[in-house]
Design a protein around this motif. Structure first.
Motif, short mmCIF file in Angstrom:
data_model
loop_
_atom_site.label_atom_id
_atom_site.label_comp_id
_atom_site.label_asym_id
_atom_site.label_seq_id
_atom_site.Cartn_x
_atom_site.Cartn_y
_atom_site.Cartn_z
N LEU A 112 0.86 -1.18 0.00
CA LEU A 112 0.00 0.00 0.00
C LEU A 112 0.89 1.23 0.00
O LEU A 112 2.02 1.18 0.51
CB LEU A 112 -0.90 0.05 1.24
N ARG A 113 0.37 2.33 -0.54
CA ARG A 113 1.08 3.59 -0.43
C ARG A 113 0.17 4.61 0.23
O ARG A 113 -0.90 4.92 -0.30
CB ARG A 113 1.53 4.12 -1.79
N LEU A 114 0.61 5.11 1.35
CA LEU A 114 -0.12 6.15 2.06
C LEU A 114 0.37 7.52 1.59
O LEU A 114 1.55 7.69 1.31
CB LEU A 114 0.06 6.03 3.56
N SER A 115 -0.57 8.46 1.54
CA SER A 115 -0.23 9.83 1.19
C SER A 115 -0.71 10.76 2.30
O SER A 115 -1.72 10.49 2.95
CB SER A 115 -0.91 10.25 -0.11
N CYS A 116 0.03 11.84 2.48
CA CYS A 116 -0.35 12.86 3.46
C CYS A 116 -0.19 14.21 2.78
O CYS A 116 0.94 14.64 2.52
CB CYS A 116 0.50 12.77 4.70
#
Length: 121
Positions: free
Chosen positions: A18-22
């Motif tokens: 998964l790739r989380l973004s902020c």
């Protein structure tokens, strides 16, 4: 004032990615060291990864070294957490954090609302 909005969480099988973004609001993104923390049910919030204000240095918790990668994009005011080889024990709410010091410290200035990551076995 900085607002942090996380996205990218979800349900994934063990071994997946998964790739989380902020996404950070405001024009002062480059003034903050950025990081990710997580909190599993019944446990305290723990450090996961951080990137310095300049983007030149990173730091990781031992439990995620070699599997997670933190990065920041100054043009998009966004910090990312690429998570590979996920394990059920990575299941938690993941929080983005901003610190006005050059590197992340224990005195976090801003927190995001969190995004749920669930890893099934």
């Amino acid at each position: 004032q900085v607002q942090l909005v996380e996205s990218g969480g979800g349900l994934v099988q063990a071994g997946g990615s998964l790739r989380l973004s902020c996404a950070a609001s405001g024009r002062t993104f480059s003034s903050y060291a950025m990081g990710w923390f997580r909190q599993a049910p019944g446990k305290e919030r723990e450090f996961v990864a951080s990137v310095s204000r300049s983007g030149g240095s990173t730091n990781y918790a031992d439990s995620v070294k070699g599997r997670f990668t933190i990065s920041r994009d100054f043009a998009k005011n966004t910090v990312y957490l690429q998570m590979n080889s996920l394990k059920p024990e990575d299941t938690a709410i993941y929080f983005c954090a901003a610190d006005k010091f050059p590197v992340l410290t224990t005195s976090i200035d801003y927190w995001g609302q969190g995004t749920q990551v669930t890893v099934s076995s």
